[in-house]
Structure formats: C-alpha cells, structure tokens
Design a protein around this motif. Sequence first.
Motif, PDB file in Angstrom:
ATOM      1  N   GLU A   1      49.765  36.386  42.420  1.00 34.44           N
ATOM      2  CA  GLU A   1      48.305  36.326  42.402  1.00 34.44           C
ATOM      3  C   GLU A   1      47.812  35.569  41.171  1.00 34.44           C
ATOM      4  O   GLU A   1      46.867  34.791  41.251  1.00 34.44           O
TER       5      GLU A   1
ATOM      6  N   GLN B   1      45.625  32.150  41.325  1.00 38.62           N
ATOM      7  CA  GLN B   1      44.297  32.044  40.719  1.00 38.62           C
ATOM      8  C   GLN B   1      44.205  30.836  39.798  1.00 38.62           C
ATOM      9  O   GLN B   1      43.178  30.160  39.742  1.00 38.62           O
TER      10      GLN B   1
ATOM     11  N   ARG C   1      39.578  31.799  50.184  1.00 38.47           N
ATOM     12  CA  ARG C   1      39.735  32.794  49.108  1.00 38.47           C
ATOM     13  C   ARG C   1      39.598  34.214  49.650  1.00 38.47           C
ATOM     14  O   ARG C   1      40.339  35.116  49.268  1.00 38.47           O
TER      15      ARG C   1
ATOM     16  N   ALA D   1      42.510  37.000  49.603  1.00 34.74           N
ATOM     17  CA  ALA D   1      42.314  38.305  48.962  1.00 34.74           C
ATOM     18  C   ALA D   1      42.665  39.429  49.930  1.00 34.74           C
ATOM     19  O   ALA D   1      43.301  40.421  49.539  1.00 34.74           O
TER      20      ALA D   1
ATOM     21  N   THR E   1      46.493  39.711  50.247  1.00 40.77           N
ATOM     22  CA  THR E   1      47.110  40.318  49.071  1.00 40.77           C
ATOM     23  C   THR E   1      46.801  41.813  49.008  1.00 40.77           C
ATOM     24  O   THR E   1      47.660  42.614  48.622  1.00 40.77           O
ATOM     25  N   LEU E   2      45.597  42.193  49.397  1.00 42.28           N
ATOM     26  CA  LEU E   2      45.275  43.622  49.461  1.00 42.28           C
ATOM     27  C   LEU E   2      46.203  44.345  50.431  1.00 42.28           C
ATOM     28  O   LEU E   2      46.680  45.453  50.146  1.00 42.28           O
TER      29      LEU E   2
ATOM     30  N   THR F   1      43.545  45.868  42.815  1.00 43.79           N
ATOM     31  CA  THR F   1      42.899  46.246  44.067  1.00 43.79           C
ATOM     32  C   THR F   1      41.393  46.046  43.975  1.00 43.79           C
ATOM     33  O   THR F   1      40.769  45.459  44.869  1.00 43.79           O
TER      34      THR F   1
ATOM     35  N   GLN G   1      39.720  44.111  41.882  1.00 42.31           N
ATOM     36  CA  GLN G   1      39.398  42.688  41.751  1.00 42.31           C
ATOM     37  C   GLN G   1      39.410  41.989  43.112  1.00 42.31           C
ATOM     38  O   GLN G   1      38.517  41.183  43.423  1.00 42.31           O
ATOM     39  N   LEU G   2      40.414  42.282  43.906  1.00 42.31           N
ATOM     40  CA  LEU G   2      40.524  41.640  45.226  1.00 42.31           C
ATOM     41  C   LEU G   2      39.413  42.106  46.157  1.00 42.31           C
ATOM     42  O   LEU G   2      38.831  41.303  46.899  1.00 42.31           O
ATOM     43  N   GLU G   3      39.113  43.395  46.116  1.00 46.10           N
ATOM     44  CA  GLU G   3      38.015  43.904  46.947  1.00 46.10           C
ATOM     45  C   GLU G   3      36.698  43.263  46.537  1.00 46.10           C
ATOM     46  O   GLU G   3      35.899  42.844  47.390  1.00 46.10           O
TER      47      GLU G   3
ATOM     48  N   ARG H   1      36.242  40.417  45.035  1.00 44.82           N
ATOM     49  CA  ARG H   1      36.226  38.997  45.401  1.00 44.82           C
ATOM     50  C   ARG H   1      35.786  38.835  46.853  1.00 44.82           C
ATOM     51  O   ARG H   1      34.967  37.973  47.184  1.00 44.82           O
TER      52      ARG H   1
END
Length: 375
Positions: free
Chosen positions: A14, A18, A49, A53, A56-57, A80, A82-84, A86
Amino acid sequence: PDAATHLAAIVEEEWEAQLADDPLFASAVGRREWADRLPDVSPAAQARRSEAAGRTLGRLRESDAADLDAEDRVTHSMLTRQLEDRGHSIRFHEYETPLNADSGFHTSLARLGAETELGSSADARAYVARIAAIPAYVDQQIDNMRAGLAAGRVLPRVVMLGVGSERAPVLVEDTDAHPFVRAVDGLPATVAKAERDALRAAAARAVDEHARPAFARFRAFLMEEYVPRGRASLGASALPDGTSYYAWLVRMYTTRDTTPADVHARGRGEVARIRADMDAVIAALGFEGTIEDFLAFLRSEPRFYAASPDELLTQAARICKTVDGLLPRYFGLLPRQPYGVEPVPPEIAPRYTTGRYVRAPLKRDRAGTYWVNTY
C-alpha cells in the motif's frame, strides 16, 4: 502466512502504491522515482483509487486483528480507517473541491520550486518535466471543479472573498525572476556551468510555455466562474447527500463512531464550561465590566500584541522552545526532526491562517517549519 506477515506485506504494498499514485507525496517524503510527473486527479483515476482501496480493505479483513500484537493492531486499525476514509472521500466527490478558504492544490503547486530539492542534473531534468506537466494537472482540477459547480458541490461564497486576488509570484512576467526558474540556481557546484545554464533555460521555457499560462487559466476560472457561483449556505449538510457527508466528516475527524448531534451536545457543554472558566478569570483579575467589555479590552490593548513582525516571530519562537522543554513530561516518544520558525510566505499570507506546521522529508538536510503569519 501468519497475521503479522500478512499485514506487513499489505502495508508495504500500500505504501509503494501510494507513492506511485501521488508523485507530489512521494517527493515530499524523499522518493524521487516519480519526480517528473504530477498526480492524475481525473474522475477515472478517482474511481481506480476507490476500487483499489476496497480491494486492500478486503485483504486486510482476511486475517483477524486479534491475532496481532498491540503495535500491529494499531497499524491494522489505522490502515483500515485510512482506506475507508479514502473511499468515502471519493464517494462524496471531495476531489471536486480541491481548495479551501486559505489554500489548495494551486498554492501547494505554486511552491513547487521552493519544495523541490535539486541534487543533480537528473533531478533538474525531472523537475523541468514536472513543470511541463502542470497544464494537464491544472486542467483536470478545473474540470473537476466545473463538475462540482454543476452538482452544487462548491465552497460557501463567504469563505471565497478575495480568492484569486492575491499576489502570485508564479504569474510574474519576468521569467528570469520566476520562482520555478530560480530554483535551478540551487543545483550543486558539481554540475558543470554549461549544463546548469542549459537546465535553467529549459526551466524558463517550461514556465513560459506551460506553467504560467496554466496558472493564469486557473486564476481566470476562479475569478470568472467559480467564486461568483459560491453557495449562500455554510454547512456541509447543505451539499448534495450532505447529511451523510457531514455524518462521515464527524466520524473521520473525531475518529469515533459518534454523530453530529452527539458532538453538538458535547460542544454546547464545553462552551458552558469554558464560559464559566472565563468568568472566573475575569473575576480573579478584578476587572469591572461584562465579558464583552473584557473581550473588547483584550482586542484593543496594545500590550497584548506584537509591535512588529520580528517581535511576533521572536515571541512565537520563545513559546515554541518553552513547549519543547515541557514535552518530555507528557510524551514518551518525541519526533527526532527539529523545526524552525519562519513567517508565512508573503504571497499567501493575506488569506492564510495564523500559524501552521510545514513538514520536511526525514531524509533531507532541512528541518520542518512552524509558519507564523506576520501579515
């Protein structure tokens, strides 16, 4: 693999993804592989993106965080979130409003010369290529903002008063004095003069042909299209899907599963508590008058204000060092990177906030900076 190994692999992948996705961020942390380009902010890129995300989640949730040690559980939780966030940011089209009351993508981009470290001729060539990429980047931002205007996603009119009227060094007609060109003068002496001159000339051409016209185009868009159509409402809840958007903002900024109503109720309680503390201070000082009188006194009494920009910087530096000396009393782990105190650059100072920390890459030979607005 065990849960810790699985998490470490995801974190590493990740991070690298990024850096590749945001070349400006990569440069800010000292990675130069993408120094010749700018981010893709098109709607198609935003969709990619969001999908990435989500994938990856899904991988993060394949293992149980309970199987991790305490430090890895924190990492798992932060990634978790950060991805949520995003995904939510893209869902709510935040990329269609890439600026706020005092700054935005354009003010960050205008500092490209000041923020770029040129340690070799290869660095300078990449830098010139990045300058040449500015028009496409700016045009994508304009397209996104136009989409926001059409959908009703636009900043409140009141916070945009004066936007676009600031002095802009990136628009100076004297190319030789342009900050993007002067940055090339920072090349080390190990680069031969002939090559330095050629690189400076290339930067000048890139400014004339690409950067200055793009910044002028964005300024015209701001003044002629965007600012006049600012919305009369203030709150985020007035935006399309605003209630859900505001509820997410509350969760994101508080990092808690709470609601706007809960935060408002707590805020009212805190206002009452602080007001009682203020009344106690006023009484202890023996001040005769209402709290409104006391506030007027604070705002008009010369002894509470620095008499000059230099005095303000001096006082700010003294406060910073005083706080530095107290930090070990409250924190066991402190940042290793030092910081200096400097005035906010004059070209952004009129609309800028009173102060802000500006980070520097850990691997560079310069410190972070606490900007103090002396305007």
